[in-house]
Write a protein that holds these residues in place. Structure first.
Motif, PDB file in Angstrom:
ATOM      1  N   SER A  40       1.081  -1.109   0.110  1.00  0.00           N
ATOM      2  CA  SER A  40      -0.084  -0.117  -0.029  1.00  0.00           C
ATOM      3  C   SER A  40       0.773   1.231   0.001  1.00  0.00           C
ATOM      4  N   TYR A  41       0.054   2.410  -0.430  1.00  0.00           N
ATOM      5  CA  TYR A  41       0.823   3.733   0.253  1.00  0.00           C
ATOM      6  C   TYR A  41      -0.156   4.050   1.174  1.00  0.00           C
ATOM      7  N   ALA A  42       0.432   4.578   2.163  1.00  0.00           N
ATOM      8  CA  ALA A  42      -0.111   4.961   3.437  1.00  0.00           C
ATOM      9  C   ALA A  42       0.061   6.133   4.107  1.00  0.00           C
ATOM     10  N   GLY A 102      -4.839  16.481  13.420  1.00  0.00           N
ATOM     11  CA  GLY A 102      -4.984  17.791  13.673  1.00  0.00           C
ATOM     12  C   GLY A 102      -5.466  17.863  15.144  1.00  0.00           C
ATOM     13  N   GLU A 103      -5.717  19.049  15.537  1.00  0.00           N
ATOM     14  CA  GLU A 103      -5.868  19.445  17.133  1.00  0.00           C
ATOM     15  C   GLU A 103      -7.498  19.300  17.315  1.00  0.00           C
ATOM     16  N   THR A 104      -8.148  19.169  16.233  1.00  0.00           N
ATOM     17  CA  THR A 104      -9.936  18.946  16.494  1.00  0.00           C
ATOM     18  C   THR A 104     -10.305  17.655  15.436  1.00  0.00           C
ATOM     19  N   GLU A 105     -11.369  17.467  15.676  1.00  0.00           N
ATOM     20  CA  GLU A 105     -11.737  15.840  14.961  1.00  0.00           C
ATOM     21  C   GLU A 105     -12.095  16.476  13.608  1.00  0.00           C
ATOM     22  N   THR A 106     -11.924  17.530  13.212  1.00  0.00           N
ATOM     23  CA  THR A 106     -11.813  17.942  11.607  1.00  0.00           C
ATOM     24  C   THR A 106     -10.426  17.814  10.848  1.00  0.00           C
ATOM     25  N   LEU A 107      -9.905  17.276  11.758  1.00  0.00           N
ATOM     26  CA  LEU A 107      -8.111  16.725  11.286  1.00  0.00           C
ATOM     27  C   LEU A 107      -7.669  18.027  10.609  1.00  0.00           C
ATOM     28  N   GLY A 108      -7.352  17.732   9.082  1.00  0.00           N
ATOM     29  CA  GLY A 108      -6.790  19.027   8.426  1.00  0.00           C
ATOM     30  C   GLY A 108      -5.541  18.895   7.953  1.00  0.00           C
ATOM     31  N   LYS A 109      -4.630  18.028   8.401  1.00  0.00           N
ATOM     32  CA  LYS A 109      -3.397  17.800   8.057  1.00  0.00           C
ATOM     33  C   LYS A 109      -2.945  16.432   7.550  1.00  0.00           C
ATOM     34  N   THR A 110      -2.077  16.166   6.822  1.00  0.00           N
ATOM     35  CA  THR A 110      -1.527  14.805   6.090  1.00  0.00           C
ATOM     36  C   THR A 110      -0.192  14.773   6.125  1.00  0.00           C
ATOM     37  N   VAL A 156      -5.481   6.750  10.336  1.00  0.00           N
ATOM     38  CA  VAL A 156      -4.520   6.330   9.471  1.00  0.00           C
ATOM     39  C   VAL A 156      -5.310   5.793   8.290  1.00  0.00           C
ATOM     40  N   LYS A 157      -4.683   5.823   6.973  1.00  0.00           N
ATOM     41  CA  LYS A 157      -5.473   5.560   5.732  1.00  0.00           C
ATOM     42  C   LYS A 157      -4.134   4.667   4.944  1.00  0.00           C
ATOM     43  N   ILE A 165      -8.494   2.141   2.449  1.00  0.00           N
ATOM     44  CA  ILE A 165      -9.101   1.959   3.854  1.00  0.00           C
ATOM     45  C   ILE A 165      -8.923   3.013   4.858  1.00  0.00           C
ATOM     46  N   SER A 166      -9.620   3.249   5.805  1.00  0.00           N
ATOM     47  CA  SER A 166      -9.535   4.071   6.928  1.00  0.00           C
ATOM     48  C   SER A 166      -9.656   3.452   8.151  1.00  0.00           C
ATOM     49  N   SER A 167      -8.932   3.875   9.099  1.00  0.00           N
ATOM     50  CA  SER A 167      -9.177   3.627  10.604  1.00  0.00           C
ATOM     51  C   SER A 167     -10.154   4.566  11.083  1.00  0.00           C
ATOM     52  N   GLN A 168     -10.789   4.112  12.172  1.00  0.00           N
ATOM     53  CA  GLN A 168     -11.502   5.165  13.168  1.00  0.00           C
ATOM     54  C   GLN A 168     -10.706   6.231  13.546  1.00  0.00           C
ATOM     55  N   MET A 169     -11.306   7.023  14.187  1.00  0.00           N
ATOM     56  CA  MET A 169     -10.392   8.291  14.606  1.00  0.00           C
ATOM     57  C   MET A 169      -9.918   7.969  16.006  1.00  0.00           C
ATOM     58  N   PHE A 170      -8.819   8.087  16.366  1.00  0.00           N
ATOM     59  CA  PHE A 170      -8.376   8.073  17.595  1.00  0.00           C
ATOM     60  C   PHE A 170      -7.517   9.391  18.189  1.00  0.00           C
ATOM     61  N   SER A 171      -7.252   9.576  19.326  1.00  0.00           N
ATOM     62  CA  SER A 171      -6.677  10.645  19.919  1.00  0.00           C
ATOM     63  C   SER A 171      -5.588  10.220  20.743  1.00  0.00           C
ATOM     64  N   PHE A 172      -4.445  11.157  21.068  1.00  0.00           N
ATOM     65  CA  PHE A 172      -3.551  11.156  21.921  1.00  0.00           C
ATOM     66  C   PHE A 172      -3.021  12.442  22.412  1.00  0.00           C
ATOM     67  N   LYS A 173      -2.204  12.446  23.472  1.00  0.00           N
ATOM     68  CA  LYS A 173      -1.750  13.820  23.951  1.00  0.00           C
ATOM     69  C   LYS A 173      -0.358  13.735  24.153  1.00  0.00           C
TER      70      LYS A 173
END
Length: 408
Positions: free
Chosen positions: A75-77, A82-90, A123-124, A142-150
């Motif tokens: 794959s290419y992955a 991002g700092e919100t659930e809208t993400l925005g960065k790749t 992740v995709k 394919i795409s994973s569900q959304m996760f978060s970390f600090k």
């Protein structure tokens, strides 16, 4: 006759038997055999394109973290974050102008993050169905569900971590033991012998990456060092590819300076089971020389707590070659440079060994395992002046405790 020839012969005779049956209902033997092969191929459909394990966090820093995961086809992955659930960065990984692709193990380092900040990510992976020199054909995404970390704070006032050891290919122990903890923590440390030996990639997925990802590793990082069992088996060399970091290292997190040492094997290098292809005596000596440089660093000298973690303890583990070499090389250094706490596994006998004059001036804590009733979870929390350790047995009962006050 070899096992392969026996298997091939049975398969061939099975096909001919089917062909004979088909002949009795009007098909020629050759046509019947062809039909049997076609039916077999139709029954074995390729698995759907999917993730082979959940994403797992590695190598956390105040401004960076590594996210790793696997897909079941090349794959290419990439990671969207991002700092919100809208993400925005790749982000993806590239080196020498070439972006990682046509691989199943994916590793993306997120950098330029803000300390002490919550980030969201998914992740995709996009299947590469065909990769020709001048034509690349993509398949499904394919795409994973959304996760978060600090991210850690730049100068945190405290750090908490969990320690697992001697799982020995019992993957159900990972979620069970981590589930005993009810307190906040920053990371999980795997202190060796998570496997019996290294067989193949599937073992790593099924017995570590899957259960750890499902239990915690998509939202909390883990750190891994080898035990003596991880040095065995035909896939032992490849094991390190699945983590972002070496087997021995130092790390400062809040009031704790961690030194992690890779203790190698417990037998002599010339033992027949190693067939002349190990060199752990020299490897341990190299680490002892390295540690003498570590203790000269400001991070080590100024840390309120100096903690050493390694799989084979240098006391309370018998007189095998590995433990005795660890005692010879490391015990004088630990005494001279006044470490505060030592964490190990290996013996399968859990215990907290308080300081003993003339041997070790610091507590030695040894985790248990791997059987039910002997498995342990070690929980440690350190603040600027106090460090508290609790060891839980796998039924949740407390079986050991250490409370330290900083000497610096």
């Amino acid at each position: 006759m070899s096992e392969k020839h026996v298997t091939d012969r049975r398969n061939f005779l099975g096909t001919l038997t089917k062909a004979g049956i088909m002949g009795s209902i009007g098909l020629t033997p050759l046509a019947a055999a062809a039909k049997a092969v076609t039916d077999t191929e139709a029954a074995i459909e390729p698995a759907a394109y999917a993730f082979a394990c959940p994403p797992y966090l590695q190598n956390p820093e105040p401004t960076a973290v590594t996210i790793m995961w696997m897909s079941n086809r090349p794959s290419y992955a990439w990671v969207e974050h991002g700092e919100t659930e809208t993400l925005g960065k790749t982000a993806h990984h590239s080196e020498g102008g070439i972006v990682d692709s046509y691989n199943t193990l994916h590793r993306v380092r997120l950098e330029n993050l803000q300390p002490d900040t919550t980030y969201y990510y998914c992740v995709k992976s996009k299947e590469i169905a065909d990769f020709q020199p001048y034509k690349l054909t993509y398949g499904e995404t394919i795409s994973s569900q959304m996760f978060s970390f600090k991210t850690p704070a730049r100068k945190p006032q405290e750090v908490s971590w969990l320690v697992l050891n001697d799982i020995h290919d019992r993957p159900q122990s990972i979620p069970h033991l981590v589930g005993l903890n009810k307190d906040p923590y920053d990371f999980v440390f795997f202190n060796g012998d998570i496997f019996d030996y290294q067989t193949d990639e599937k073992q790593i997925i099924d017995h570590l990456l899957q259960p750890a990802g499902q239990a915690f590793a998509s939202v909390k990082p883990f750190i891994f060092t080898r035990g003596n069992h991880e040095t065995r088996g035909k896939f032992r060399r490849e094991l390190g590819n699945y983590f972002d970091g070496p087997y021995y290292f130092t790390k400062t997190w809040g009031p704790v300076h961690f030194t992690v040492i890779d203790t190698g094997e417990d037998k002599t290098d010339d033992h027949p089971v190693y067939a002349g292809i190990v060199d752990f005596d020299k490897y341990r000596e190299q680490q002892a020389e390295w540690f003498q440089k570590v203790v000269q660093t400001p991070e080590f000298k100024k840390a309120p707590f100096r903690v050493v973690m390694m799989h084979i303890p240098h006391y309370y583990s018998g007189d095998w070659h590995g433990p005795m070499e660890c005692r010879r090389l490391f015990a004088p250094l630990f005494e001279k440079h006044k470490i505060d706490l030592f964490l190990a596994g290996h013996t399968h006998r859990y215990g907290v060994h308080q300081p003993v004059a003339g041997q070790h001036a610091y507590p030695i804590v040894i985790g248990g395992g791997p059987k039910d009733g002997n498995r342990t979870l070690i929980k440690v929390k350190a603040m600027n002046k106090d460090l508290n350790l609790v060891m839980l047995k796998d039924d949740g009962t407390e079986v050991g405790k250490v409370d330290l006050r900083s000497k610096r």
